[in-house]
Design an enzyme around this catalytic site. Structure first.
Site, PDB file in Angstrom:
ATOM      1  N   SER A  65      10.097  56.124  19.928  1.00  0.00           N
ATOM      2  CA  SER A  65       9.327  56.233  18.380  1.00  0.00           C
ATOM      3  C   SER A  65      10.203  55.599  17.192  1.00  0.00           C
ATOM      4  O   SER A  65       9.271  54.736  16.267  1.00  0.00           O
ATOM      5  CB  SER A  65       8.311  56.830  18.364  1.00  0.00           C
ATOM      6  OG  SER A  65       6.786  56.429  19.377  1.00  0.00           O
ATOM      7  N   LYS A  68      10.025  51.620  16.636  1.00  0.00           N
ATOM      8  CA  LYS A  68       8.060  51.161  15.889  1.00  0.00           C
ATOM      9  C   LYS A  68       8.552  50.814  14.432  1.00  0.00           C
ATOM     10  O   LYS A  68       8.230  49.975  14.183  1.00  0.00           O
ATOM     11  CB  LYS A  68       7.491  51.583  15.562  1.00  0.00           C
ATOM     12  CG  LYS A  68       6.571  52.467  17.070  1.00  0.00           C
ATOM     13  CD  LYS A  68       6.085  53.933  17.573  1.00  0.00           C
ATOM     14  CE  LYS A  68       5.597  53.970  18.690  1.00  0.00           C
ATOM     15  NZ  LYS A  68       4.396  55.456  18.928  1.00  0.00           N
ATOM     16  N   TYR A 193       8.100  46.102  25.924  1.00  0.00           N
ATOM     17  CA  TYR A 193       8.403  47.495  25.198  1.00  0.00           C
ATOM     18  C   TYR A 193       9.003  48.781  24.532  1.00  0.00           C
ATOM     19  O   TYR A 193       9.541  49.665  24.422  1.00  0.00           O
ATOM     20  CB  TYR A 193       6.203  47.882  24.249  1.00  0.00           C
ATOM     21  CG  TYR A 193       6.182  49.395  24.216  1.00  0.00           C
ATOM     22  CD1 TYR A 193       6.349  49.371  23.280  1.00  0.00           C
ATOM     23  CD2 TYR A 193       6.216  50.643  24.323  1.00  0.00           C
ATOM     24  CE1 TYR A 193       5.977  50.347  21.816  1.00  0.00           C
ATOM     25  CE2 TYR A 193       5.592  51.535  23.912  1.00  0.00           C
ATOM     26  CZ  TYR A 193       5.560  51.668  22.222  1.00  0.00           C
ATOM     27  OH  TYR A 193       5.465  52.366  21.897  1.00  0.00           O
ATOM     28  N   TYR A 245       4.247  61.735  13.775  1.00  0.00           N
ATOM     29  CA  TYR A 245       3.235  62.194  14.389  1.00  0.00           C
ATOM     30  C   TYR A 245       2.068  62.195  13.842  1.00  0.00           C
ATOM     31  O   TYR A 245       1.952  62.752  12.629  1.00  0.00           O
ATOM     32  CB  TYR A 245       3.493  62.685  15.565  1.00  0.00           C
ATOM     33  CG  TYR A 245       4.440  61.674  16.921  1.00  0.00           C
ATOM     34  CD1 TYR A 245       4.084  60.359  16.594  1.00  0.00           C
ATOM     35  CD2 TYR A 245       5.366  63.136  16.879  1.00  0.00           C
ATOM     36  CE1 TYR A 245       5.121  59.491  17.971  1.00  0.00           C
ATOM     37  CE2 TYR A 245       6.333  61.993  17.918  1.00  0.00           C
ATOM     38  CZ  TYR A 245       6.384  60.803  18.320  1.00  0.00           C
ATOM     39  OH  TYR A 245       7.428  60.244  18.982  1.00  0.00           O
ATOM     40  N   VAL A 263      10.489  60.908  20.434  1.00  0.00           N
ATOM     41  CA  VAL A 263      10.576  62.054  22.104  1.00  0.00           C
ATOM     42  C   VAL A 263      11.552  61.689  22.457  1.00  0.00           C
ATOM     43  O   VAL A 263      11.402  63.082  23.258  1.00  0.00           O
ATOM     44  CB  VAL A 263       9.034  62.000  22.782  1.00  0.00           C
ATOM     45  CG1 VAL A 263       7.582  61.867  21.987  1.00  0.00           C
ATOM     46  CG2 VAL A 263       9.176  60.251  23.636  1.00  0.00           C
TER      47      VAL A 263
END
Length: 309
Positions: A65, A68, A193, A245, A263
């Protein structure tokens, strides 16, 4: 300053390492199960041209993540602020990063922000390129430029493992396609992705990327602008409000610096106009953040007064 305090850093890393026993490695992506939960490594970059490290700062791990933030930067550079945020919102959420509930209950049915999976998928669909290879090549070159390392690539085994188990992300994509948020073929978007998430970096490389964002998009001791200033500010804001998160609010209070976790156990930190930090600790807490990394950042923030608040 932090870049000069090797003994202090070693002490904090040793103390934070005790918390690895309280976490667990991610198991919903099979390829991540093999990580050593006792690992904790750290790197900081900025203030000087050298990078201070602790642990095995050259061990590589996948961005997950954290990617992102980087894809958001590239999508904004490709399309502009108005177009990107016509497809994805700017609001934090208290729901898990892979939740679908806000897509179903909000109107229009667009993701609340780019740091949750739905939002990141929408952002990834806006990266320019004729096919997956072209999009990935552009993204990899961008990451390589930020980290100053042309050898950075992606882990094909991790990408395939994620693709094969991406049923929830497929559901998010189909829902968004039904509501006009994305137009891409779902499996093509997921291929890009998952490869994006599987880009491999070390703590040292991650600290350099974090520094560029912290330094308003510029390289250290250089006027080379890799990310426009207004975009670097957007990135830092999302890192503060949505980067950890559904622990982002507590993290802002306890630590108070822009950060993004993944993660795999990575955390990228951008202390505005000061330093970038890279952390790798694959033992996660219940919200998906590196448990030792969180304790380490809290200790560092308190000791060096890093909070932006």
């Amino acid at each position: 300053m932090i870049c000069e305090d090797q003994l202090v850093i070693n002490k904090f890393v040793k103390e934070a390492s005790k918390y690895t026993k309280l976490g667990e490695v991610a198991d919903y992506i099979p390829a991540l199960k093999t990580a050593d939960p006792d690992t904790l490594s750290f790197a900081v970059f900025g203030e000087t041209s050298s990078c201070l490290c602790a642990g095995d700062s050259n061990e590589t791990f996948t961005l997950q993540s954290i990617s992102k933030v980087i894809t958001l930067a590239l999508a904004l550079m490709d399309n502009g602020v108005e177009k990107v945020f016509s497809k994805v919102g700017m609001e934090p959420t208290g729901d898990p990063f892979n939740s679908m509930i806000k897509l179903e209950t909000h109107s229009p049915s667009k993701p609340l922000n780019p740091m949750i999976n739905a939002g990141a998928l929408a952002v990834s669909s806006m990266i320019k390129g004729e096919n997956v290879d072209e999009k990935l090549s552009r993204l990899l070159r961008f990451v390589q430029d930020l980290a100053e390392d042309s050898t950075i690539t992606f882990n094909d085994m991790v990408a395939q493992s994620e693709f094969d188990t991406a049923n929830l992300n497929r559901s998010l994509c189909y829902f968004m396609k039904q509501h006009g948020v994305i137009d891409d073929d779902v499996n093509t978007l997921l291929e890009f992705y998952t490869k994006q998430c599987a880009i491999e970096v070390s703590c040292s490389q991650l600290a350099k990327i974090g520094f560029i964002i912290a330094n308003e998009g510029k390289k250290l001791n250089s006027n080379e602008q890799l990310i426009p200033t207004h975009i670097s500010k957007i990135l830092k804001t999302f890192m503060v409000t949505c980067g950890m998160y559904n622990a982002s609010g507590e993290f802002a209070i306890r630590v108070g610096i822009p950060a993004k976790s993944g993660v795999s156990g990575g955390i990228m930190v951008s202390v505005p106009n000061r330093i970038g930090i890279g952390i790798y600790g694959p033992a996660l807490d219940e919200r998906g953040n590196s448990i030792a990394g969180m304790h380490l950042l809290e200790a560092l923030s308190n000791h060096y007064n890093l909070s932006i608040f």
